[in-house]
Design a protein around this motif. Structure first.
Motif: not given
Length: 202
Positions: A21-24, A84-87, A99-103, A172-176
Motif C-alpha cells: 500500500m505504501n508504494t504510494v 488494498t488502499r481502497a479497502l 493518494g486515494a485509489s479511486g476504486m 500527519a500533514p501531507g502523509c498518505v
C-alpha cells in the motif's frame, strides 16, 4: 559510490500488504508512485524478497524474467495495491483524499479476491526409495505471480481479520501512508511524521 536504492517506496517494517500500500507515498513535492513503471516492480520485489515467500526464487525471477512477464506482475501488483488502499481507507475511515485509489469498495473486493486465487500453490509429497519422505511446493505460475497471490491472501487476512482493527491511516500533514498500530499510543507511521504533526500543532 553508493548504489541507487532498488525502490523509492518507504520500507517501514510493516506487514507486507501495508508495505505494498505504501508504494504510494508523499513528500514536499507531492504524491509519488513507486510502482509507476514495470521496472519498478522488479526493484520493489528484489528489495523485499527476503520477506516474501520463495525469496531466493523470487529474486532470481525478478533478475531474469522476460520484460513481458514482469509487466504482467507489475500490472497485478498495482491492481492489488489500489484495491488494498481502497479497502484500507474504508476500514480506517480514512479522511484523506491525496493518494486515494479511486476504486469503489466492491471493485476493490472483487479485485482482491480474484488476485488471491490467481496463483494457487499445492503441496507435493516425494518419497524416493531409500530416503525419507519430503514435501515440496508446486505452482503453475511464475514466482512473481505467486507472490502477488500470496500478498492478496495476506491483505485479506489483515483487512478482514482481527489485525484490521489496528490498521491506521497516518494523519500527519501531507502523509498518505498506512501502518499497523502495535502500541496503543502509536499515532503516526514514523517518527518523522510524528515530529511534523507536533510542529503543525504548535
Amino acid at each position: 559510490m553508493d548504489a541507487p536504492p532498488l525502490t523509492t517506496a518507504p520500507v517501514l517494517g510493516e506487514p507486507m500488504p501495508v508495505e505494498l500500500m505504501n508504494t504510494v507515498w508523499a513528500d514536499r513535492d507531492g504524491v509519488h508512485d513507486a510502482l509507476a513503471a514495470p521496472g519498478d516492480a522488479r526493484g520493489w520485489l528484489t528489495a523485499l524478497h527476503e520477506r516474501l515467500p520463495r525469496g531466493a526464487d523470487l529474486a532470481a525471477w525478478a533478475r531474469d524474467a522476460a520484460d513481458v512477464e514482469v509487466a504482467e506482475v507489475w500490472s497485478a501488483l498495482r491492481a492489488l495495491r489500489d484495491a488494498t488502499r481502497a479497502l484500507a481507507a474504508r476500514r480506517t475511515a480514512d479522511p484523506r483524499t491525496a493518494g486515494a485509489s479511486g476504486m469503489s469498495s466492491q471493485d476493490a473486493l472483487d479485485q482482491l479476491n480474484a488476485l488471491a486465487k490467481a496463483a494457487p500453490e499445492w503441496p507435493v509429497l516425494e518419497w524416493p526409495d531409500g530416503a525419507a519422505p519430503t514435501v515440496t511446493s508446486q505452482a503453475a505460475q511464475n514466482a512473481g505471480q505467486i507472490v502477488v497471490s500470496w500478498l492478496a491472501r495476506e491483505a485479506i487476512d489483515l483487512i478482514g481479520g482481527s489485525r484490521g482493527e489496528e490498521l491506521r491511516a497516518c494523519l500527519a500533514p501531507g502523509c498518505v501512508l498506512y501502518f499497523v498500530r502495535h502500541h496503543p499510543r502509536r499515532e503516526w507511521c514514523s517518527d518523522n511524521c510524528g515530529n511534523r504533526a507536533r510542529q503543525a500543532r504548535h
